[in-house]
Design an enzyme around this catalytic site. Structure first.
Site, PDB file in Angstrom:
ATOM      1  N   SER A  67       0.797  -1.226   0.000  1.00 36.07           N
ATOM      2  CA  SER A  67       0.000   0.000   0.000  1.00 36.07           C
ATOM      3  C   SER A  67       0.831   1.279   0.000  1.00 36.07           C
ATOM      4  O   SER A  67       0.309   2.347  -0.303  1.00 36.07           O
ATOM      5  CB  SER A  67      -0.959   0.024   1.191  1.00 36.07           C
ATOM      6  OG  SER A  67      -0.263   0.253   2.396  1.00 36.07           O
ATOM      7  N   LYS A 104       0.761   4.422   6.886  1.00 36.13           N
ATOM      8  CA  LYS A 104       0.131   5.271   5.866  1.00 36.13           C
ATOM      9  C   LYS A 104       0.613   6.713   6.036  1.00 36.13           C
ATOM     10  O   LYS A 104       1.142   7.097   7.074  1.00 36.13           O
ATOM     11  CB  LYS A 104      -1.402   5.267   5.997  1.00 36.13           C
ATOM     12  CG  LYS A 104      -2.069   3.919   5.845  1.00 36.13           C
ATOM     13  CD  LYS A 104      -2.101   3.438   4.428  1.00 36.13           C
ATOM     14  CE  LYS A 104      -2.858   2.145   4.256  1.00 36.13           C
ATOM     15  NZ  LYS A 104      -2.112   0.952   4.608  1.00 36.13           N
TER      16      LYS A 104
END
Length: 147
Positions: A67, A104
């Site tokens: 990701s 993230k």
């Protein structure tokens, strides 16, 4: 060494060893044309001394997943995470979200917090009051294997 494994990250606590270090050649290695090694000096280098600013608040974690590939964080990369740093917009953070750790980019705007992946195949996550959410630490460095 203390370790903890979640679905997406495996954490390691650094263990300082007095006097430890690896040979370090302070000559600058050319990535262009080779240069003669005139003053070839060998020293000792500790990666903990170079990468860790606050030993009590720093952990390592291995990335699992894709990701964050757009930010240069690939599967099996080793992250250096400092828990003493203040979270801020655009920082890459390790977060505890609804029972799992994830890494993230933080997006903070108008009092809202978003976790943005750096891969278009993954959704942006809006943090709400319903989430069990903690910003666990800020990523300061990434260590990669080059095969």
């Amino acid at each position: 060494m203390i370790t903890y494994k979640s679905q997406h990250l495996t954490f390691f606590m650094p263990e300082a060893i007095e006097g430890a270090g690896t040979n370090f050649f302070d000559t600058g290695i050319s990535a262009g044309f080779p240069s003669p090694a005139e003053d070839f000096k060998e020293q000792r280098l500790s990666l903990d001394d170079e990468l860790v600013k606050n030993k009590e608040a720093t952990f390592y974690a291995k990335v699992s997943g894709q990701s964050m590939i757009g930010a240069g964080l690939d599967d099996n990369d080793l992250l250096v995470i400092d828990r003493s740093l203040e979270p801020a917009n655009n920082k890459i953070a390790v977060c505890f979200l609804d029972g799992e750790f994830t890494v993230k980019r933080l997006r903070v705007s108008n009092g809202e917090v978003w976790l943005q992946p750096e891969n278009p195949n993954y959704p942006i996550i809006k943090i709400t009051e319903d989430n069990n959410f903690v910003i666990w630490g800020i990523v300061t460095n990434v260590i990669k294997k080059v095969y």
